[in-house]
Design an enzyme around this catalytic site. Structure first.
Site, short mmCIF file in Angstrom:
data_model
loop_
_atom_site.label_atom_id
_atom_site.label_comp_id
_atom_site.label_asym_id
_atom_site.label_seq_id
_atom_site.Cartn_x
_atom_site.Cartn_y
_atom_site.Cartn_z
N ASP A 133 0.85 -1.19 0.00
CA ASP A 133 0.00 0.00 0.00
C ASP A 133 0.89 1.23 0.00
OD1 ASP A 133 -1.71 2.12 0.45
OD2 ASP A 133 -2.96 1.05 1.88
N HIS B 111 0.61 7.86 4.12
CA HIS B 111 1.22 7.16 5.24
C HIS B 111 2.73 7.39 5.35
CE1 HIS B 111 -2.66 5.27 5.47
NE2 HIS B 111 -2.54 4.83 4.23
N ILE C 247 -0.31 9.23 8.75
CA ILE C 247 -1.03 8.36 9.66
C ILE C 247 -0.75 6.90 9.31
CG2 ILE C 247 -2.85 10.05 10.07
CD1 ILE C 247 -4.61 8.48 8.10
N GLY D 292 -4.91 1.97 8.03
CA GLY D 292 -5.96 1.30 8.79
C GLY D 292 -5.79 -0.20 8.79
#
Length: 285
Positions: free
Chosen positions: A188, A193, A208, A211
């Site tokens: 990903d 991120h 961040i 998830g």
């Protein structure tokens, strides 16, 4: 409208071949925090190829994370700004144990498009199987801010009644400062991120955590504590991403035993137990 619901739903499924090796599984396990302590026999099940057990959430990255959330945004009828995209939720159904090495066929399609008023939610469904039959089914719920309001169906609510009583078990799991940088090597590559400037454009003061990294950390905690470390007992796993995690924070994972299931709630300790994963349930044998 950037999202043409009718066109997205009518599009032909995309089918492709995926493969993975023990190295991919080991990297994923390290990306969700396995290997601490490094010589713990329970951790070596995740980090040593000679005794490797595959955590079922590896299915979300098998084949280098494709098809996944970003590939879903290139489906016919879907044209959106990546900075407006958040991963709203994830469900996984495991049809049989995932082998440490394999080749399979992945078929993905937009299974639903929901109009939430101020946003659209795309459900990207991926079915994966090999010559022996189905392996797993992934549903990624993709939340696109600012793309709702066209009068489409709102779709079902993902909210569950809260579990009753005090949790049966609470554990805390620290997130490394470089956790997102390590996890993204499993496929990903969303700059949200890793790139501080991109994160600011997307409305965050810093990058961040994925998830799905929190998703994996949480399933590992459930398997290791309430399922006796037996990855093969997991039948399905569903969650709603309720808030962000910043690398370097600590996760508080609360678990409630139910018949054939574990209800889970995850929060960020460092921000006053701010919700991170909600409406989370692991079905098991």
């Amino acid at each position: 409208m950037p999202i043409d619901a009718a066109k997205a739903l009518a599009a032909e499924p995309r089918t492709g071949e995926i493969s993975w090796t023990p190295k991919d599984v080991l990297l994923y396990h390290l990306g969700i925090g396995a290997g601490i302590p490094a010589t713990d026999p329970d951790e070596l099940r995740y980090t040593l190829e000679s005794r490797l057990h595959v955590l079922p959430s590896f299915a979300t990255v098998a084949g280098a994370g494709s098809p996944g959330v970003i590939s879903g945004l290139s489906m016919p009828g879907v044209e959106v700004d990546l900075a407006r995209v958040l991963h709203g939720g994830q469900s996984l159904t495991v049809h049989r144990a995932i082998p440490p090495e394999g080749k399979a066929t992945a078929t993905s399609r937009i299974a639903a498009v929901h109009d939430k008023g101020n946003a659209a939610v795309l459900v990207l469904r991926t079915d994966v199987g090999d010559p022996e039959g189905p392996l797993w089914t992934n549903d990624a719920r993709i939340f696109v801010r600012g793309e709702g309001g066209w009068g489409g169906e709102r779709g079902p609510s993902a909210r569950l009644d809260p579990p009753a009583g005090e949790p049966d078990l609470t554990v805390e799991r620290p997130v490394r400062e470089d956790q997102a940088l390590l996890y993204r090597l499993s496929g990903d590559w969303n700059p949200l991120h890793a790139d501080p400037e991109f994160a600011k454009v997307a409305g965050f003061d810093r990058p961040i955590l994925h998830g799905l990294c929190t998703y994996g950390i949480t399933l590992k905690a459930v398997v290791d504590t309430l399922l006796d470390g037996e990855v093969g007992r997991v039948r399905s796993y569903d969650t709603r991403f309720a808030g962000v995690v910043h690398p370097g924070e600590t996760l508080r994972i609360r678990m409630w035993r139910q018949e054939g299931a574990v209800r889970v709630a995850v929060s960020a300790v460092d921000r006053g137990d701010a919700p991170v994963l909600a409406d989370t349930i692991v079905q098991h044998a």
